[in-house]
Design a protein around this motif. Structure first.
Motif, PDB file in Angstrom:
ATOM      1  N   HIS A  82     -38.450  12.407  34.683  1.00  0.00           N
ATOM      2  CA  HIS A  82     -38.687  13.066  35.260  1.00  0.00           C
ATOM      3  C   HIS A  82     -38.804  14.316  35.993  1.00  0.00           C
ATOM      4  O   HIS A  82     -38.632  15.212  35.162  1.00  0.00           O
ATOM      5  CB  HIS A  82     -36.608  12.816  36.407  1.00  0.00           C
ATOM      6  N   GLU A  84     -38.482  16.455  38.316  1.00  0.00           N
ATOM      7  CA  GLU A  84     -37.968  17.731  39.464  1.00  0.00           C
ATOM      8  C   GLU A  84     -37.519  18.734  38.638  1.00  0.00           C
ATOM      9  O   GLU A  84     -37.543  18.969  37.407  1.00  0.00           O
ATOM     10  CB  GLU A  84     -36.817  16.719  39.742  1.00  0.00           C
ATOM     11  N   ASP A  86     -35.133  20.851  38.068  1.00  0.00           N
ATOM     12  CA  ASP A  86     -33.580  20.916  37.290  1.00  0.00           C
ATOM     13  C   ASP A  86     -33.754  20.563  35.682  1.00  0.00           C
ATOM     14  O   ASP A  86     -33.155  20.249  34.657  1.00  0.00           O
ATOM     15  CB  ASP A  86     -32.700  20.324  38.287  1.00  0.00           C
ATOM     16  N   HIS A  87     -35.130  19.398  36.113  1.00  0.00           N
ATOM     17  CA  HIS A  87     -35.104  18.591  34.572  1.00  0.00           C
ATOM     18  C   HIS A  87     -36.473  19.521  33.722  1.00  0.00           C
ATOM     19  O   HIS A  87     -36.898  18.550  32.749  1.00  0.00           O
ATOM     20  CB  HIS A  87     -35.268  17.309  34.601  1.00  0.00           C
ATOM     21  N   HIS A 148     -35.390   8.585  42.226  1.00  0.00           N
ATOM     22  CA  HIS A 148     -36.052   9.444  43.576  1.00  0.00           C
ATOM     23  C   HIS A 148     -37.221  10.201  43.929  1.00  0.00           C
ATOM     24  O   HIS A 148     -37.674  10.076  44.638  1.00  0.00           O
ATOM     25  CB  HIS A 148     -34.446  10.228  44.466  1.00  0.00           C
ATOM     26  N   ASP A 167     -31.405  10.527  36.787  1.00  0.00           N
ATOM     27  CA  ASP A 167     -30.820  11.159  37.780  1.00  0.00           C
ATOM     28  C   ASP A 167     -30.325   9.517  38.626  1.00  0.00           C
ATOM     29  O   ASP A 167     -28.882   9.881  39.102  1.00  0.00           O
ATOM     30  CB  ASP A 167     -31.798  11.877  39.242  1.00  0.00           C
ATOM     31  N   TYR A 195     -23.008  11.940  45.439  1.00  0.00           N
ATOM     32  CA  TYR A 195     -24.567  11.942  44.650  1.00  0.00           C
ATOM     33  C   TYR A 195     -25.029  11.387  45.179  1.00  0.00           C
ATOM     34  O   TYR A 195     -26.681  11.123  45.620  1.00  0.00           O
ATOM     35  CB  TYR A 195     -24.379  12.662  43.441  1.00  0.00           C
ATOM     36  N   HIS A 228     -27.515  14.360  34.710  1.00  0.00           N
ATOM     37  CA  HIS A 228     -26.257  15.223  35.724  1.00  0.00           C
ATOM     38  C   HIS A 228     -24.712  14.223  35.067  1.00  0.00           C
ATOM     39  O   HIS A 228     -25.247  13.242  35.319  1.00  0.00           O
ATOM     40  CB  HIS A 228     -27.176  15.123  36.693  1.00  0.00           C
TER      41      HIS A 228
HETATM   42 FE1  FEO Z   1     -34.651  14.795  41.427  1.00  0.00          FE
HETATM   43 FE2  FEO Z   1     -31.950  15.963  39.051  1.00  0.00          FE
HETATM   44  O1  FEO Z   1     -33.550  15.657  39.933  1.00  0.00           O
END
Ligand code: FEO
Length: 398
Positions: A82, A84, A86-87, A148, A167, A195, A228
């Motif tokens: 993924h 995004e 944060d990763h 997502h 995610d 979440y 996460h």
């Molecule tokens: Fe969709 Fe944890 O980034």
């Protein structure tokens, strides 16, 4: 001498090498009161494979955890499930440091990584359903587009019956425990639901079809390792799949959410009268004054509600800015299967209630009523509010 950070064993070949963000409190508008984790995983089996990375400011923690097992320069492959940040926030730096043989992502992931980094990263696209032997181990990739992001994919490690789900099945929860079976169900359900409500609600139909697809695959899932929060193993795998199935269904319950703003207590008095009508008919009610709650808590309450009732007074020909904030957020999440109503007090122009109606109609909420009261609602106006509550309750599931 041992460094402060260590890898944590997950399964025969897999180690958690992520980071814990105890201080994170906001994830683009979603209040994360318990922080989060960014889960990266190291797979050791003939070749050394890093699954995802972490937010850029946590790179050193991840590298330290990797270093407790191997020299990071010995990483052979990186799989990015993924894109995004944060990763992937530190992905470009990690690639530069490690110089892996190959980096893998979905076809959409390859595009996203190029458009995020503009660094000419060499990333190899894997196909949906493609299987690949890396070292001694067998991996299968499964695209999960729009769960997502368009690039999202799962990676399944056959030897360990382990699904790296990015995610999906995750939650924002900072904890020193790595496994769900070390935590209470209350916390897991609360944070998991929050979440889901705040990240996945708009994609619920895709979640439902993905869950069917996963259960139809000829694979056994013994462990789900999300990007996460805690890792699910044993009976917890079925538990989290069931929770997600329930949340994705968005089945309405006999619960109403009354979300409102008020300046001088007039719209607030209307809210309480509507509440009384609902309660008299046996509905459960969550009253949420916008000045004292978070938009992400409202989204979580709406996920399993049957009714959304929204109120605002009129301020300078508009609804209150705080109410607009909540509704903008909720409209983007596209909750389903709701009835509702709008209300508000006004002094002279009174546009707010019509604006609320327009937004709830855009959200496809079936409107059952609309009440405006001039200045402070009188006994007759409050009686109409109470009656509206009774009307709404009659439409909620028994
Ligand atoms: Fe969709 Fe944890 O980034």
């Amino acid at each position: 001498m041992k460094g402060p950070f260590e890898a944590r064993k997950v399964s025969k070949h897999v180690y958690w090498v992520g980071s814990i963000d105890w201080g994170m409190r906001d994830f683009h508008g979603y209040t994360t009161k318990r922080g989060s984790t960014y889960n990266a995983y190291l797979v050791l089996g003939g070749k050394n494979i890093l699954i995802d990375t972490v937010k850029s400011s946590f790179k050193d923690e991840m590298l330290a955890r990797i270093s407790s097992l191997i020299n990071p320069h010995d990483i052979d492959y990186i799989i990015s499930n993924h894109s995004e940040p944060d990763h992937t926030g530190c992905l470009a730096e990690v690639i530069e440091l490690v110089e892996p043989e190959k980096v893998f992502a979905s076809a959409m992931g390859v595009k996203a990584l190029e458009n995020i980094f503009h660094a000419g990263l060499e990333v190899t696209a894997v196909k949906n359903g493609e299987s690949m032997k890396l070292g001694d181990l067998n991996f299968t990739f499964l695209e999960t587009r729009m769960l997502h992001w368009p690039d999202s994919m799962f990676t399944y490690l056959a030897e360990d019956k382990l699904l790296f789900s990015q995610d999906a099945f995750g939650m924002h929860l900072a904890t020193s425990q790595r496994f769900a079976d070390e935590l209470s169900d209350d916390i897991l359900h609360d944070e998991g639901k929050k979440y889901y409500a705040n990240i996945l609600t708009p994609y619920s139909a895709l979640v439902t079809s993905l869950l069917k697809k996963v259960s139809g695959l000829n694979i056994k899932i013994g462990i789900i390792a999300p990007a996460h929060g805690p890792i699910w193993r044993g009976d917890d795998v079925g538990k989290v799949l069931n929770w997600w199935s329930d949340w994705a269904a968005q089945n309405p319950t006999r619960k109403a959410v009354i979300l409102y703003g008020s300046m001088w207590g007039c719209t607030g008095a209307m809210a309480r009268a509507i509440e009384e009508g609902l309660v008299a008919e046996g509905a459960s009610v969550k009253v949420m004054p916008v000045e004292s709650c978070r938009r992400s808590d409202a989204a979580t309450e709406v996920l399993d509600a049957g009714a959304l009732v929204v109120g605002s007074p009129t301020l300078n020909n508009n609804m209150l800015p705080a109410v607009a904030d909540f509704l903008t957020y909720l409209r983007g999440l596209k909750p389903k299967n709701l009835v509702g109503a709008v209300f508000g007090s006004y002094g002279w122009s009174g546009e707010a209630v019509g604006q609320l109606r327009d937004i709830l109609e855009q959200m496809k909420v079936e409107l059952l009523g609309e009440i405006k009261a001039n200045y402070m609602p009188d006994a007759e106006a409050l009686a109409r509010c109470r009656a509206l509550g009774v009307t709404i309750a009659a439409r909620l599931p028994k």
